[in-house]
Scaffold this motif. Structure first.
Motif, PDB file in Angstrom:
ATOM      1  N   CYS A   2       0.812  -1.210   0.000  1.00 21.09           N
ATOM      2  CA  CYS A   2       0.000   0.000   0.000  1.00 21.09           C
ATOM      3  C   CYS A   2       0.848   1.265   0.000  1.00 21.09           C
ATOM      4  O   CYS A   2       2.055   1.227   0.207  1.00 21.09           O
ATOM      5  CB  CYS A   2      -0.876   0.015   1.232  1.00 21.09           C
ATOM      6  N   SER A  18      -4.729  13.768  -0.896  1.00 22.89           N
ATOM      7  CA  SER A  18      -5.285  13.112  -2.090  1.00 22.89           C
ATOM      8  C   SER A  18      -4.315  13.231  -3.272  1.00 22.89           C
ATOM      9  O   SER A  18      -4.182  12.302  -4.077  1.00 22.89           O
ATOM     10  CB  SER A  18      -6.662  13.689  -2.448  1.00 22.89           C
ATOM     11  N   LEU A  21      -1.574  10.754  -2.707  1.00 23.96           N
ATOM     12  CA  LEU A  21      -2.058   9.396  -2.998  1.00 23.96           C
ATOM     13  C   LEU A  21      -2.141   9.167  -4.505  1.00 23.96           C
ATOM     14  O   LEU A  21      -1.891   8.063  -4.995  1.00 23.96           O
ATOM     15  CB  LEU A  21      -3.431   9.166  -2.354  1.00 23.96           C
ATOM     16  N   GLN A  25      -0.412   5.983  -6.688  1.00 22.60           N
ATOM     17  CA  GLN A  25      -1.464   5.044  -7.077  1.00 22.60           C
ATOM     18  C   GLN A  25      -0.893   3.661  -7.413  1.00 22.60           C
ATOM     19  O   GLN A  25      -1.552   2.621  -7.211  1.00 22.60           O
ATOM     20  CB  GLN A  25      -2.227   5.602  -8.296  1.00 22.60           C
ATOM     21  N   GLN A  29      -4.338  -0.291  -5.891  1.00 20.78           N
ATOM     22  CA  GLN A  29      -5.415   0.161  -6.779  1.00 20.78           C
ATOM     23  C   GLN A  29      -6.787  -0.299  -6.318  1.00 20.78           C
ATOM     24  O   GLN A  29      -7.774  -0.054  -6.992  1.00 20.78           O
ATOM     25  CB  GLN A  29      -5.179  -0.410  -8.193  1.00 20.78           C
ATOM     26  N   THR A  32      -9.145   3.311  -1.615  1.00 20.75           N
ATOM     27  CA  THR A  32      -8.389   4.462  -1.115  1.00 20.75           C
ATOM     28  C   THR A  32      -9.222   5.186  -0.062  1.00 20.75           C
ATOM     29  O   THR A  32     -10.459   5.125  -0.103  1.00 20.75           O
ATOM     30  CB  THR A  32      -7.980   5.399  -2.282  1.00 20.75           C
ATOM     31  N   LYS A  46     -13.737   6.849   2.468  1.00 21.36           N
ATOM     32  CA  LYS A  46     -12.991   5.760   1.836  1.00 21.36           C
ATOM     33  C   LYS A  46     -13.917   4.968   0.947  1.00 21.36           C
ATOM     34  O   LYS A  46     -15.117   4.887   1.199  1.00 21.36           O
ATOM     35  CB  LYS A  46     -12.315   4.873   2.883  1.00 21.36           C
ATOM     36  N   VAL A  51      -7.883   6.715  -6.813  1.00 20.49           N
ATOM     37  CA  VAL A  51      -7.848   8.048  -6.201  1.00 20.49           C
ATOM     38  C   VAL A  51      -8.681   9.028  -7.027  1.00 20.49           C
ATOM     39  O   VAL A  51      -9.471   9.806  -6.486  1.00 20.49           O
ATOM     40  CB  VAL A  51      -6.375   8.517  -6.105  1.00 20.49           C
ATOM     41  N   GLY A  70      -3.785   9.260   4.754  1.00 21.72           N
ATOM     42  CA  GLY A  70      -4.419   8.625   3.599  1.00 21.72           C
ATOM     43  C   GLY A  70      -3.763   7.306   3.256  1.00 21.72           C
ATOM     44  O   GLY A  70      -2.643   7.008   3.692  1.00 21.72           O
ATOM     45  N   HIS A  71      -4.482   6.525   2.443  1.00 22.11           N
ATOM     46  CA  HIS A  71      -4.055   5.159   2.141  1.00 22.11           C
ATOM     47  C   HIS A  71      -4.538   4.737   0.762  1.00 22.11           C
ATOM     48  O   HIS A  71      -5.666   5.032   0.376  1.00 22.11           O
ATOM     49  CB  HIS A  71      -4.686   4.230   3.200  1.00 22.11           C
ATOM     50  N   ASN A  72      -3.675   4.070  -0.007  1.00 25.91           N
ATOM     51  CA  ASN A  72      -4.102   3.332  -1.201  1.00 25.91           C
ATOM     52  C   ASN A  72      -3.873   1.872  -0.900  1.00 25.91           C
ATOM     53  O   ASN A  72      -2.785   1.498  -0.469  1.00 25.91           O
ATOM     54  CB  ASN A  72      -3.243   3.680  -2.429  1.00 25.91           C
ATOM     55  N   ARG A  73      -4.870   1.047  -1.155  1.00 27.52           N
ATOM     56  CA  ARG A  73      -4.754  -0.333  -0.675  1.00 27.52           C
ATOM     57  C   ARG A  73      -4.457  -1.344  -1.766  1.00 27.52           C
ATOM     58  O   ARG A  73      -5.059  -1.346  -2.839  1.00 27.52           O
ATOM     59  CB  ARG A  73      -6.049  -0.746   0.027  1.00 27.52           C
TER      60      ARG A  73
END
Ligand code: PRP
Ligand code: GLN
Ligand code: MG
Length: 468
Positions: A2, A18, A21, A25, A29, A32, A46, A51, A70-73
Motif C-alpha cells: 500500500c 489526495s 495518494l 497510485q 489500486q 483508497t 474511503k 484516487v 491517507g491510504h491506497n490499498r
C-alpha cells in the motif's frame, strides 16, 4: 504494497493527501481513503476504486482540518470489500483514532484470535485492525504509550500513521522493510509518505527518511516532529521495492530506484556479453522493465526500441487480486509494435517473473507479430518463496519459479532463451552497503544456514509464523 501519507499543519491537508495518494497510485489500486481531524472530530472518506474516482470535490469538502492521513490499498490480509479499505477508524476511551498501514503483520492471526477470545468484535479482515484493538484495550493514559505497548505485540513489516483528534504518530518497523520519508511542505506543515515521488507533486522538500524503529510525533506542542527511537534498528529494506514496487523517480533510503533498475539491466548485459547471440534490439516490457532495458542497451550498445506498447488506461496487473483479472488486464495492456519487430531477434527485458502471467503473454504476442526470436531477460532473480512482508504472494504454489527450474520456465513461456539476474548482481545494483530483505529469493538458505547473512530478511521471530 500500500501507499500511506500523513499531512500535518496545513489547512489544505486532505487535498494535499489526495494529491500525494494520486502520485502513489501504483502501490495500491483496490481502495483508497483519507481521515482528517478538525475540532476534536475525525472525518473519513474511503471507497473501493482509484484516487481519481473517490476524491470528488464534495468528498474533499467533508475532509476539513489541518491534518490528514491517507491510504491506497493493495490487500495482503482480509478481503477487498469496502469494509477492508483504510484508514481504520474507531472511538475508544481516549477519543477518536484512525490508522493507516503499509506492510503485513505476520502474527496477525494469533493476535486476532487472542483479542476475539477476550471479547473483541472485529469490523474488518485486516491485520491493521489488531493495532487499534491493542491500543484501545491498553490502560495507559497517553496514546503514545499505548501505541508503544501495542507494537510490542506486533511482528512483521509496518509503516503506520496513527491520527488522533490533535496529533499524528508515525512509526516504521525496526527493519525498515517498507519505505517512509519525511518532507516539509512549502505551503506550511509536514508530509510523511511511502515514496518521495509524492513530494514533488505537493511541492514538498525532502527532509529525511523515517528511521527503522523510529516514532515521529506531530503535535501543537512542538514546532518540529518529536522523534523517539522505539526499537534498536536492524535495517533490512525490501529489495523488491527497487525491483518493481516503487516508482523510478522515487529515492528510497538514499538510493534512486531508477539508477538501481538501470544497474540491474547493465549487469544482465555484462552476463550476456559472450553468449554469441546476435540481438537486433532491446525491448522493455512496460512499465517497470523500462529502466533495466535502458541500462542493458547502454551497456551492450544494442539499440533500445519500444517493441511493446502499453495502453495507459490499464494500471498494474500484478497487484490485481484475482488471476482472472490479471490475465485479462495483461491482455488489454500490452500490444506488439508489428512493424518494428517483424523478422527481428529481440532481447526482451522485464523487471520480474512472479506468476509468469506477463512473460508468457508477451512472448506469445511478439511471436504472433512476427518476431524471429524472443530472448527473455529478467532484472531480478528467480522468486521461489512467498513474501511475508506485504507483497501478495503468500503461497509458494503460485510462484512459477517454485514449481519450475529456469529451463522449464523458458519452455513454458516459449522463449528462445531465459536468464535472470543473480542475487549478488541484484544487491550490487541497488548498493552493496547494507542488508536487504530477500526472503522471496533465498528463503531456503536462510532457514538452513545463513541467518544473519546479507540475504537474510527472515528473522528468528518469523520462523515461528511460517504459513507454508
Ligand atoms: O510474472 P507476473 O506474475 O506476470 O508478474 C510480473 C509482472 O508484473 C508486473 O507488471 P505490472 O503490469 O503489474 O506493472 P508495471 O506496469 O509497473 O510493469 C511486473 O513489472 C512484471 O511485468
Ligand atoms: N500492501 C499493504 O501494505 C497492505 C496493508 C494491510 N496489510 C492490508 O491488507 O490492507
Ligand atoms: Mg510489468
Amino acid at each position: 504494497m500500500c501507499a500511506i501519507v500523513g499531512i500535518y499543519g496545513n489547512d489544505n491537508a486532505a487535498r494535499l493527501a489526495s494529491i500525494a495518494l494520486f502520485a502513489m497510485q501504483h502501490r495500491g489500486q483496490e481502495a483508497t481513503g483519507i481521515s482528517s481531524s478538525c475540532d476534536g472530530k475525525i472525518h473519513t472518506i474511503k471507497n473501493r476504486g482509484l484516487v481519481s474516482e473517490v476524491y470528488t470535490e464534495d468528498a474533499l469538502k467533508v475532509l476539513v482540518g489541518n491534518m490528514a492521513i491517507g491510504h491506497n490499498r493493495y490487500s495482503t490480509a482480509g478481503g477487498d470489500s469496502i469494509l477492508d479499505a483504510q484508514p481504520v477508524f474507531a472511538k475508544y476511551k481516549l477519543g477518536e483514532i484512525s490508522i493507516v498501514h503499509n506492510g503485513n503483520l505476520i502474527n496477525k492471526d494469533e493476535v486476532r484470535q487472542d483479542l476475539i477470545d477476550k471479547g473483541a468484535i472485529f469490523q474488518t479482515g485486516m491485520d491493521t485492525e489488531n493495532l487499534i484493538h491493542l491500543i484501545a484495550k491498553n490502560t495507559k493514559d497517553r496514546l503514545r504509550d499505548r501505541i508503544k505497548e501495542a507494537l510490542q505485540r506486533t511482528i512483521g513489516a509496518y509503516c503506520f500513521i496513527v491520527q488522533s483528534r490533535s496529533k499524528q504518530f508515525v512509526i516504521r518497523d525496526k527493519y525498515g522493510i517498507r519505505p517512509l520519508s519525511l518532507g516539509k511542505l512549502k505551503s506550511g506543515g509536514y508530509i510523511v509518505a511511502s515514496e518521495t515521488c509524492a513530494f514533488d507533486l505537493v511541492d514538498a522538500e525532502f527532509i529525511r527518511d523515517v528511521n527503522p524503529g523510529e516514532m515521529l510525533i506531530f503535535s501543537e506542542d512542538f514546532e518540529e516532529p518529536e522523534s523517539i527511537q522505539l526499537f534498536e534498528p536492524e535495517f533490512r529494506p525490501c529489495a523488491f521495492e527497487y525491483v518493481y514496487f516503487a516508482r523510478p523517480d522515487s529515492v528510497i533510503d538514499g538510493k534512486s530506484v531508477y539508477r538501481a533498475r538501470e544497474n540491474m539491466g547493465k549487469a544482465l548485459a555484462l552476463n550476456d556479453k559472450n553468449d554469441g547471440i546476435k540481438y537486433d534490439m532491446v525491448v522493455p516490457v512496460p512499465d517497470s522493465g523500462v529502466p533495466a532495458a535502458l541500462g542493458y542497451a547502454a551497456e551492450s550498445g544494442i539499440p533500445f526500441e519500444y517493441g511493446i506498447i502499453r495502453n495507459h488506461y490499464i494500471g498494474r496487473t500484478f497487484i490485481e487480486p484475482t488471476q482472472e483479472m490479471r490475465d485479462l488486464k495483461v491482455k488489454m495492456k500490452l500490444s506488439p509494435m508489428r512493424s518494428l519487430i517483424a523478422g527481428k531477434s529481440l532481447l526482451v527485458i522485464d523487471d520480474s517473473i512472479v506468476r509468469g502471467t506477463t512473460s508468457k503473454r508477451i512472448v506469445k504476442i511478439l511471436k504472433e507479430a512476427g518476431a524471429k526470436e524472443v530472448h527473455f531477460r529478467v532484472a531480478s532473480p528467480e522468486i521461489k518463496f512467498p513474501c511475508y512482508y506485504g507483497i501478495d504472494t503468500p503461497h509458494k504454489e503460485e510462484l512459477i519459479s517454485n514449481n519450475m527450474n529456469k529451463e522449464e520456465v523458458c519452455s513454458y513461456i516459449e522463449a528462445d532463451s531465459l536468464e535472470y539476474l543473480s542475487v549478488e548482481d541484484l544487491v550490487n545494483a541497488i548498493g552493496n552497503d547494507r542488508n536487504y530483505a530477500l526472503e522471496t529469493l533465498s528463503f531456503e538458505n536462510v532457514i538452513g544456514l545463513s541467518i544473519g547473512t546479507r540475504t537474510d530478511c527472515v528473522t528468528d521471530e518469523i520462523l515461528d509464523y511460517l504459513v507454508d
